[in-house]
Design an enzyme around this catalytic site. Structure first.
Site, PDB file in Angstrom:
ATOM      1  N   TRP A   3       0.820  -1.279  -0.069  1.00 57.33           N
ATOM      2  CA  TRP A   3      -0.042   0.136  -0.180  1.00 57.33           C
ATOM      3  C   TRP A   3       0.935   1.226   0.056  1.00 57.33           C
ATOM      4  O   TRP A   3       0.549   2.106  -0.732  1.00 57.33           O
ATOM      5  CB  TRP A   3      -0.924   0.234   1.298  1.00 57.33           C
ATOM      6  CG  TRP A   3      -1.556   1.127   1.365  1.00 57.33           C
ATOM      7  CD1 TRP A   3      -2.798   1.552   0.791  1.00 57.33           C
ATOM      8  CD2 TRP A   3      -1.259   2.350   2.272  1.00 57.33           C
ATOM      9  NE1 TRP A   3      -3.338   2.863   1.363  1.00 57.33           N
ATOM     10  CE2 TRP A   3      -2.529   3.193   2.217  1.00 57.33           C
ATOM     11  CE3 TRP A   3      -0.309   2.688   2.920  1.00 57.33           C
ATOM     12  CZ2 TRP A   3      -2.446   4.617   2.679  1.00 57.33           C
ATOM     13  CZ3 TRP A   3      -0.237   3.920   3.525  1.00 57.33           C
ATOM     14  CH2 TRP A   3      -1.152   4.750   3.586  1.00 57.33           C
ATOM     15  N   HIS A   4       2.085   1.203   0.751  1.00 55.53           N
ATOM     16  CA  HIS A   4       2.774   2.480   0.739  1.00 55.53           C
ATOM     17  C   HIS A   4       3.408   2.849  -0.619  1.00 55.53           C
ATOM     18  O   HIS A   4       4.055   3.993  -0.703  1.00 55.53           O
ATOM     19  CB  HIS A   4       3.941   2.121   1.879  1.00 55.53           C
ATOM     20  CG  HIS A   4       3.291   2.228   3.326  1.00 55.53           C
ATOM     21  ND1 HIS A   4       2.763   1.195   3.893  1.00 55.53           N
ATOM     22  CD2 HIS A   4       3.525   3.314   4.157  1.00 55.53           C
ATOM     23  CE1 HIS A   4       2.390   1.678   5.293  1.00 55.53           C
ATOM     24  NE2 HIS A   4       2.866   2.828   5.067  1.00 55.53           N
ATOM     25  N   GLY A   5       3.722   1.812  -1.481  1.00 58.40           N
ATOM     26  CA  GLY A   5       4.329   2.407  -2.559  1.00 58.40           C
ATOM     27  C   GLY A   5       4.499   1.106  -3.745  1.00 58.40           C
ATOM     28  O   GLY A   5       4.664  -0.175  -3.044  1.00 58.40           O
TER      29      GLY A   5
END
Length: 496
Positions: free
Chosen positions: A346-348
């Protein structure tokens, strides 16, 4: 062309440039541009306090312009998403029989996740496939809108809560668009849930209490100092060292890792403070997003304190639906790993984030397995110190994968820390960067001050004379001016 014509032409050109989107760069809360906008926004917002609908329309218009300046015409995607999910939520509310409720829910979730994956992860998946197959790949020209992960999770939680009967659908589309586009938490959270926000909308009388306004103002100033003074200054060295890890000693790389750990916390918690403070100034409480995470004595506690709105979202909408801890110990560990892997992704869209999430999942699994033994340890100061040191060291080293986003670069950094470490580099490091070291020490010190200290500061500020409030504001502005770099740095989490 006379001088008047030239001045008018130049003025129109400047206005058009100001109205144009900022090429994927968000409007930073600590920037002069945002505060110029907010100073115009706030009195109009206050004047409309007796006209709820007009005030909501004004906030929505400001929020959409705010999003347009950051992401261009992608603000149309936000409107389309809000229309679709608002309509679907009205169909799947359990208070009346609607055929195909689950199908409508799945369509909503598939649409939200499909847009997120297409915009944010297409190049990542294609690149991974080509790396596995040994082919050449040129990234597609896809630019994801700023904050797409944050508002996607917010709209997903809304539809799921309505489906499960935990929330009534928004009374009108205007209410839902107000919630989804609310500019303080639009770019990088907090991931405020509709079931916490809607009751405030219904009770809101168009204004905030003086206590809430002063609390918000203090929180905003605190956030500005965290971001523009502490985080941005620490980044100056960390960015250089992370950019060329093979050129530094192990001690210098360790200082860069420590610097990034503190930079990330002060950057993101600073953003959260500003977002929450802006909401309080407008009369809305957006919750707490950080609770001094580096005080944690184990990795589980860390995730109860770090990015709380995300960790609780992952718990409620991913970990628990997977089965949580209800289906045995092995299944619990699998659920933890899946949750943290997807949380990392989700972060990257980079392998470093996936590895970071996987290692945190592994650490959580190890902690769960060792809990019966750990719970028998005495609750003494030496045990607490050892627990804190282990937890802080682990989270700091794992941030290296987060900072580089590329597995090879992270391994180069960690290898340098453990194979080229030499205390002889400490004195020249301190001599070369005395202010950086002082800020690091102060950043750690303020993180570990008793909670009562911050409560006392808040109470003092609320009841202090306006001259003292103004003096503190001037001090903050002067600090920002003295420490400001040549360009305004975006928030790290805005890219997610």
């Amino acid at each position: 062309m006379n001088s008047l014509d030239f001045d008018i032409t130049n003025l129109l050109h400047n206005i058009m440039a100001w109205l144009a989107p900022s090429q994927g760069q968000p409007i930073v809360f600590s920037s002069g541009l945002f505060w110029a906008l907010f100073i115009v926004f706030l009195p109009i917002f206050a004047l409309l306090r007796h006209h709820r609908t007009r005030q909501m329309l004004f906030v929505i218009a400001f929020s959409l312009f705010f999003f347009f300046k950051s992401s261009g015409w992608y603000f149309g995607l936000l409107i389309a998403t809000s229309l679709i999910d608002w309509g679907i939520a009205r169909r799947i509310a359990p208070d009346g029989y609607t055929p195909w409720r689950k199908l409508w829910l799945l369509l909503s979730l598939a649409g939200s996740l499909g847009v997120l994956v297409a915009l944010k992860y297409t190049n990542f998946f294609l690149l991974t496939w080509h790396d596995m197959m040994g082919g050449n790949f040129r990234p597609l020209d896809i630019i994801a809108p700023i904050g797409v992960s944050f508002y996607t999770f917010r709209t997903m939680s809304y539809v799921i809560d309505v489906y499960q009967g935990k929330l009534q659908p928004a009374r009108s589309y205007l209410d839902y668009l107000f919630y989804l586009s609310f500019f303080p938490c639009l770019i990088a959270g907090p991931i405020v849930r509709a079931r916490d926000f809607f009751p405030q909308m219904q009770e809101h009388d168009g204004r905030a209490s003086a206590r809430l306004i002063y609390t918000g103002f203090l929180r905003v100033m605190q956030g500005v100092v965290k971001k523009a003074v502490v985080a941005d200054y620490l980044a100056q060295y960390s960015n250089i060292a992370f950019g060329n890890p093979s050129g530094y000693s192990g001690f210098e790389l360790l200082m860069a890792a420590l610097g990034f750990a503190m930079q990330l916390y002060y950057d993101f918690s600073g953003y959260s403070d500003m977002a929450i403070g802006l909401g309080e100034i407008m009369g809305y409480r957006l919750g707490i997003n950080f609770n001094f995470p580096y005080r944690s004595l184990n990795i589980t506690e860390f995730w109860h304190r770090w990015h709380i709105s995300l960790s609780t979202w992952l718990r409620d909408y991913l970990y628990i639906p997977l089965g949580g801890n209800r289906k045995g110990g092995v299944r619990q560990l699998i659920n933890l790993m899946i949750t943290m892997l997807l949380g990392g992704l989700w972060h990257g869209a980079a392998m470093g984030f996936v590895v970071w999430g996987a290692l945190h999942g592994l650490a959580l699994c190890v902690h769960k397995l060792c809990s019966p033994w750990l719970n028998r340890l005495p609750n003494s100061l030496p045990v607490k110190m050892a627990s804190w040191l282990l937890t802080f060291s682990l989270t700091t080293l794992l941030w290296v994968f987060f900072a580089t986003a590329h597995f090879h670069d992270a391994m180069t950094m960690l290898s340098g820390i453990f194979t080229r470490f030499d205390w002889a580099y400490a004195p020249p490091f301190v001599m070369a960067r005395p202010l950086w070291c002082i800020i690091m020490v102060l950043a750690l010190m303020f993180h570990f001050l008793p909670r009562n200290f911050y409560v006392a500061i808040k109470e003092w500020f609320i009841y202090s004379h306006w001259i003292l409030k103004l003096a503190l504001f001037v001090i903050v502005v002067q600090l920002v001016i003295n420490f400001a770099s040549t360009d305004v740095k975006p928030f790290i989490y805005a890219q997610f």
